[in-house]
Enzyme design. Structure first.
Site, PDB file in Angstrom:
ATOM      1  N   ILE A   1       0.860  -1.188   0.000  1.00  0.00           N
ATOM      2  CA  ILE A   1       0.000   0.000   0.000  1.00  0.00           C
ATOM      3  C   ILE A   1       0.892   1.232   0.000  1.00  0.00           C
ATOM      4  CG2 ILE A   1      -1.901   1.183   1.122  1.00  0.00           C
ATOM      5  CD1 ILE A   1      -2.571  -1.661   0.175  1.00  0.00           C
TER       6      ILE A   1
ATOM      7  N   TYR B   1      -8.568  -9.263  17.414  1.00  0.00           N
ATOM      8  CA  TYR B   1      -8.384  -8.044  16.615  1.00  0.00           C
ATOM      9  C   TYR B   1      -7.074  -8.156  15.851  1.00  0.00           C
ATOM     10  CZ  TYR B   1      -7.812  -3.020  15.650  1.00  0.00           C
ATOM     11  OH  TYR B   1      -7.626  -1.798  15.041  1.00  0.00           O
ATOM     12  N   LEU B   2      -7.140  -8.046  14.524  1.00  0.00           N
ATOM     13  CA  LEU B   2      -5.979  -8.243  13.659  1.00  0.00           C
ATOM     14  C   LEU B   2      -4.797  -7.362  14.046  1.00  0.00           C
ATOM     15  CD1 LEU B   2      -4.683  -9.460  11.096  1.00  0.00           C
ATOM     16  CD2 LEU B   2      -5.713  -7.576   9.811  1.00  0.00           C
ATOM     17  N   ASN B   3      -5.042  -6.125  14.432  1.00  0.00           N
ATOM     18  CA  ASN B   3      -3.933  -5.213  14.726  1.00  0.00           C
ATOM     19  C   ASN B   3      -3.226  -5.530  16.040  1.00  0.00           C
ATOM     20  OD1 ASN B   3      -4.277  -3.913  12.349  1.00  0.00           O
ATOM     21  ND2 ASN B   3      -5.157  -2.044  13.191  1.00  0.00           N
ATOM     22  N   TYR B   4      -3.812  -6.400  16.857  1.00  0.00           N
ATOM     23  CA  TYR B   4      -3.099  -6.936  18.019  1.00  0.00           C
ATOM     24  C   TYR B   4      -2.615  -8.343  17.629  1.00  0.00           C
ATOM     25  CZ  TYR B   4      -5.796  -3.325  20.523  1.00  0.00           C
ATOM     26  OH  TYR B   4      -6.371  -2.156  20.936  1.00  0.00           O
TER      27      TYR B   4
END
Length: 334
Positions: free
Chosen positions: A49, A274-277
């Site tokens: 990205i 949670y993906l970001n953890y």
């Protein structure tokens, strides 16, 4: 802001990315399927990205931040139990999280401290009457609060230029995990949780309420599925600075014990995360990069629920050779 406007992924208008073939794509050229996938599905699974175009949302000139500490001896258990039933229903302009940590009581004994931490899009004068109606039991008063601009609030009393500092001055180790709760934990469950919390090298628990805009967005509108029906998210966080295996063992053990205790109290089938953890203990891809969809579903469904299959199918179309991969990247499904 999430309870009023949703997550950042809910406000993405466009993106520029480079795919596995080296082509640079925008929303129009990548197509809506891939655009859907990179907004909450782990963009690194699909390409690099390069930039995001985000819809800006208004914030008032003044926001209010409060810290209301309560120990077990000061009635924290009953307040936390009540908070679970109310926080997801509060006005969308407010997020009232709870931070749970170790402290000493007035006798110098170890106890649990809960810090009720409202963040309100407005002034103290506006917040106090709102809290007196929504959660009078907390006893919020102006002495617990201060006002600032939005950006100053995140600088935490330092010059706002500190937000541009990307260097890490202090070396620390940490372990983190996450959970979602869809039914209030009973008082008896909280009381037992405090006993586990007080054993060993305690870290912190951060409980963030959902509801508001988060509940108005469907589970499949983006890959992020944790929407209606959830009360709050739990972050388990334990950090330490000591070197060595023994220091690591003590802190990891505490995190594992409290996570194990909450198993029957949190979401199930799957136990959400949670993906970001990022939590590698949920499962990981094979080192050879040939992880099957079924194998990866062990952790993939915890992060994405039913959206995981759609993500894997998109991966199979845009990166069939699995060029972009890591421990928990999306496997290609054909």
């Amino acid at each position: 802001m999430s309870r009023k406007y949703g997550l950042a992924v809910d406000n993405v208008l466009d993106a520029i990315m480079e795919n596995a073939n080296g082509a640079v794509l925008d929303r129009e050229s990548m197509g809506e399927d891939l655009f859907w996938a990179i907004r909450g599905g782990g963009g690194a699974s699909f390409g690099v990205i390069l930039s995001w175009k985000i819809k800006l949302v208004p914030v008032p000139p003044i926001v209010t931040i409060c810290d209301v500490p309560k120990t077990l001896e000061e009635g924290a258990t009953k307040l936390v139990h009540l908070w679970q039933q109310l926080a997801h229903k509060f006005h969308k302009d407010m997020v009232l999280r709870v931070i749970i940590s170790l402290a000493n009581n007035t006798k110098g004994e170890k106890t649990v401290k809960t810090l009720f931490n409202p963040f309100y899009l407005g002034t103290i004068q506006q917040l106090i009457p709102l809290m007196n109606v929504s959660f009078p039991e907390l006893g919020l008063a102006a002495k617990y609060c201060h006002e600032s601009s939005w950006v100053e609030a995140f600088a935490e009393g330092k010059p706002i230029e500190v937000l541009m500092n990307r260097s890490h001055v202090t070396k620390v180790y940490f372990k983190g995990k996450s959970d979602y709760v869809n039914k209030p934990i009973p008082e008896s469950g909280l009381e037992e949780m405090w006993k586990v919390f007080l054993e060993g090298e305690a870290g912190v628990l951060i409980w963030d309420p959902y509801g508001g805009k988060m509940s108005e967005i469907t589970e499949d509108e983006t890959p992020f599925p944790h929407r209606a029906g959830l009360l709050y998210n739990i972050q388990y966080y334990n950090k330490w600075g000591e070197e060595g295996i023994e220091a690591e063992r003590k802190h990891v053990e505490w995190t594992d014990n409290i996570y194990k205790y909450t198993t029957p109290l949190v979401s199930k089938s799957p136990r959400r995360a949670y993906l970001n953890y990022k939590d590698i203990e949920l499962g990981r891809n094979n080192e050879n990069g040939n992880t099957s969809f079924l194998e990866a579903s062990v952790w993939g469904e915890s992060y994405f629920k039913n959206n995981f299959k759609r993500l894997a199918l998109i991966k199979g179309r845009v990166d069939p050779n699995n060029f972009f991969k890591d421990e928990q990247s999306i496997p290609p499904l054909r």
